[in-house]
Design an enzyme around this catalytic site. Structure first.
Site: not given
Length: 585
Positions: A188, A384
């Site tokens: 991330k 995402s």
């Protein structure tokens, strides 16, 4: 004083008159000029320049007055592709000219457009291309042409793909402005620039794999169109062997080096236009608008609803460039309750955004698919939060160069306490309970508060992974192994089970019809945005002069950097968004 008051009243009166006059002219133009169409003359050539087209869907509004005053263009890329399909059987159209095309469309959109142009060529009509210079992305599209021209003084950019990430750790230490990061997922990396001074091995691994996968798609398509082996294309890219017009021609990336007048004369000759007469041209915008207004109405009663989800995911109504739960949930409900709609295609082009909004949309899809099949078509991005709203569909389609995955979440807490200390500013908090004080950017982050926030991030991550596991019929552990915020290309996502098939929007529509068992159908576009006149007034040209001026003065790339900082400031709450601003060059 009375004189000054009269002057001010006169100035105000003039201003009001000008405003009424301005809006009156716009209204008259909209009323009397809105339905005009451009006639398509015989032996015409479509000029393909998509500079004004950015989105798949141009949008529509419930309030007709908002439509009149909207600054948005009335056509989207989907409309353009439909028009190219119609041009295949239009006797008035003889070919398509890609002329100095400058576009902000993404690579997956170019892939869809390329497929449409390939289909157009198979009808026996020509596609020619001319440009003074070719960027790498522009060449990807233009290489589909039967004949590719380049200006003698131009250049061609063909060097492979790259991506650049900026890091701010030292800047934070020196400035005293810190970003407290709370995340789940080793990949991330949206927040990595605030934690490190260089790219992590995990981030470099995923970006390298992603770029290589996208390059494979791009080079394979060019290889087929230009009949150049892949190894040779990689050799050309490595050595910059096509950087001049002469070198590009020697490597067979272009066919003819000539000025634009020579290009147009060649088209005239192909159309058998003699003398000083020019050949008939029609812009793709005019032809598309003409196709929308004159196309025969499909008599089929069955419909496939296409719901477009474009832009970052944020709370609220949303619009053409922002995915909001208001318009998305309403569209799903309307399509679900409409008896004529037999299936739904959700077209996603989004890097993600607000996690709560993503979950609200996911829930509406979950309810909808129990009534009617839902098929997802991924555009440039479905990453995402964009993947969050896709994961429970009956089937998922992606282009081979779609960017998807990024199953992970993070939170950012800006903290200015080091800077405040440097400036001699001290902040004290008074509270009635141990945890009653809100987070303050001027007080060092309390470890207990950070633990609570991490708990929230972990909860959303677990919910995200669980939704994906249930939607994709995988175990939690299987999803967790390919999650951790890592991004994948469409080709890679197919291999690991995040998508079902490689294909474009039309493929997804055909699959939706197949699942619904309908053979004859029309399509209906959603959402219809509930915007007020005041909402749209802020988008008129005279209110955008500041942004246009800044962009002109500091350049496009610097302006985009400022916009990235502004977006970070607006990201409230836990985020499920693409891990970094990926500008592929």
């Amino acid at each position: 004083m009375k004189f000054l008051g009269n002057v001010i009243a006169t100035v105000v009166g003039i201003f009001v008159f000008i405003m009424f006059f301005f809006f009156g002219i716009i209204l008259i133009g909209a009323i009397f000029g809105g339905d005009s169409t451009v006639s398509v003359k015989s032996d015409s050539v479509i000029e393909l320049n998509l500079k004004q087209i950015q989105n798949d869907y141009a949008g529509k509004y419930k309030d007709p007055w908002v439509t009149v005053f909207s600054d948005k263009k009335g056509i989207g890329l989907t409309d353009v592709i439909n028009a190219i399909e119609a041009a295949k059987t239009d006797d008035n159209i003889k070919g398509i000219s890609i002329l100095n095309d400058e576009s902000s469309l993404g690579l997956a959109q170019y892939k869809d457009l390329r497929n449409a142009l390939e289909s157009f060529k198979k009808s026996g009509k020509f596609v020619w291309a001319y440009a003074n210079t070719y960027s790498q992305k522009e060449y990807y599209l233009n290489s589909v042409a039967n004949t590719v021209y380049i200006n003698p003084a131009g250049d061609l950019d063909f060097k492979g793909l790259s991506s650049e990430v900026m890091f701010f750790k030292d800047f934070q230490d020196k400035s005293g402005i810190h970003m407290e990061v709370i995340r789940h997922g080793k990949y991330k990396s949206a927040v990595e620039p605030f934690l490190e001074n260089k790219m992590s091995d995990a981030n470099r691994e995923q970006v390298t794999a992603l770029l290589n996968s996208i390059w494979t798609t791009v080079s394979t398509d060019i290889s087929k169109s230009r009949n150049i082996p892949l190894d040779k294309l990689n050799e050309i890219a490595n050595g910059l062997l096509a950087r001049t017009p002469e070198m590009a021609k020697a490597q067979h990336l272009v066919d003819i080096i000539a000025y634009e007048d020579v290009y147009h004369n060649a088209i005239k000759k192909a159309l058998k236009v003699t003398g000083d007469d020019d050949y008939n041209k029609i812009s793709i915008s005019d032809y598309t608008q003409n196709n929308i207004t004159t196309a025969l109405t499909n008599s089929a009663t069955d419909q496939i609803a296409i719901i477009y989800a474009q832009g970052e995911i944020q709370s609220g109504e949303g619009d053409v460039t922002v995915i909001g739960e208001g318009s998305m949930r309403r569209s799903l409900q309307e399509a679900r309750k409409n008896e004529d709609v037999k299936a739904i295609v959700l077209r996603i082009d989004s890097p993600g955004g607000n996690a709560l909004t993503s979950d609200l949309i996911w829930r509406e899809i979950e309810i909808t698919k129990k009534v009617k099949p839902v098929v997802v078509s991924m555009g440039n991005y479905a990453a995402s939060g964009g993947y969050y709203i896709a994961c429970n569909a009956n089937k998922i389609f992606a282009e081979s160069n779609t960017i998807t995955g990024s199953i992970g979440v993070f939170g950012i807490l800006p903290n200015f306490s080091p800077l405040a200390n440097k400036l001699g500013i001290n902040t004290e908090q008074v509270k009635t309970h141990e945890n009653s004080a809100n987070y303050s950017p001027f007080v060092p982050v309390d470890e207990k508060f950070k633990a609570f926030t991490l708990e929230g991030v972990e909860h959303i991550y677990n919910t995200f992974v669980t939704h994906v596991a249930e939607g994709r019929k995988m175990t939690f552990a299987q999803v967790d192994a390919i999650a951790q915020g890592r991004v994948w290309s469409g080709t890679e996502a197919l291999k690991i089970g995040l998508v079902d098939k490689i294909g474009g929007l039309n493929d997804a529509i055909a699959e939706a019809a197949k699942i619904a068992k309908v053979k004859s159908y029309s399509t209906q576009n959603y959402p219809e945005y509930e915007k007020t006149f005041n909402d749209i007034l802020s988008g008129l040209p005279f209110t955008q002069s500041k942004e246009a001026f800044i962009k002109e003065e500091i350049g496009e790339e610097n302006y985009m950097l400022i916009e990235q900082v502004k977006r970070l400031q607006k990201q409230k709450g836990v985020q499920a968004i693409l891990p970094f601003g990926l500008n592929i060059k």
